[in-house]
Design a protein around this motif. Structure first.
Motif, PDB file in Angstrom:
ATOM      1  N   THR A   3       2.976 -38.710 -28.921  1.00  0.00           N
ATOM      2  CA  THR A   3       4.273 -38.930 -29.438  1.00  0.00           C
ATOM      3  C   THR A   3       5.254 -38.604 -29.114  1.00  0.00           C
ATOM      4  N   GLU A 122       2.979 -47.660 -30.893  1.00  0.00           N
ATOM      5  CA  GLU A 122       3.128 -47.121 -32.797  1.00  0.00           C
ATOM      6  C   GLU A 122       3.760 -48.348 -32.908  1.00  0.00           C
ATOM      7  N   VAL A 137      -1.937 -48.573 -32.817  1.00  0.00           N
ATOM      8  CA  VAL A 137      -1.346 -48.261 -31.911  1.00  0.00           C
ATOM      9  C   VAL A 137      -1.767 -49.582 -31.035  1.00  0.00           C
TER      10      VAL A 137
END
Length: 158
Positions: A3, A122, A137
């Motif tokens: 991420t 997300e 997600v």
């Protein structure tokens, strides 16, 4: 795959000289949803933003981003098409499926560092839903459409 929140703030190192050049500040995202570069903050007192093409990154480590040469950073002449948290920010933007179902607001992206492909998003419905339901997600292998009011995705599965 990682991420952006794990990448943000990581130092960028020159592998030839072994020096720290700056820190990852944001992602540069094209209108078709691909990460095409990183914004790097450089400087001691007056920090300036530089663009680093994702193809010029030698490696993405867990403790730093490695590039061959500091000259691979380009002074930011024009603002990127989209970023995750700064100018033209996607953070907090409404996400909808192509069938019109609201998914929530964008909070972070999962992307393949080497090629810049975003593979997941997300999302959040707000602070309290995160506490009660946890993070959600959404995976999407298809390109998305980014508009003034919303981000449209083709959802594989949630």
């Amino acid at each position: 795959m990682r991420t952006f929140s794990l990448l943000k703030g990581q130092p960028v190192f020159d592998t030839k000289k072994g020096t720290k050049i700056g820190e990852i500040h944001d992602l540069c995202i094209s209108s078709n949803g691909k990460v095409n570069g990183l914004l790097v903050k450089k400087g001691v007192f007056f920090k300036q933003s530089y663009f680093l093409d994702i193809q010029k990154v030698a490696s993405f480590g867990w403790d730093g981003v490695m590039i061959e040469n500091a000259e691979e950073l380009e002074k930011l002449k024009e603002s990127p098409e989209y970023t995750l948290t700064h100018q033209h920010s996607l953070d907090g933007m409404m996400m909808l499926t192509k069938s019109g179902e609201s998914l929530g607001m964008l909070k972070d992206v999962y992307f393949q560092e080497e090629v810049g492909t975003i593979v997941g998003y997300e999302i959040t419905d707000g602070f309290f839903s995160e506490i009660t339901e946890g993070k959600q997600v959404v995976q999407s292998g298809k390109p998305l459409a980014i508009g003034k009011d919303a981000i449209i995705v083709d959802v594989d599965h949630t």
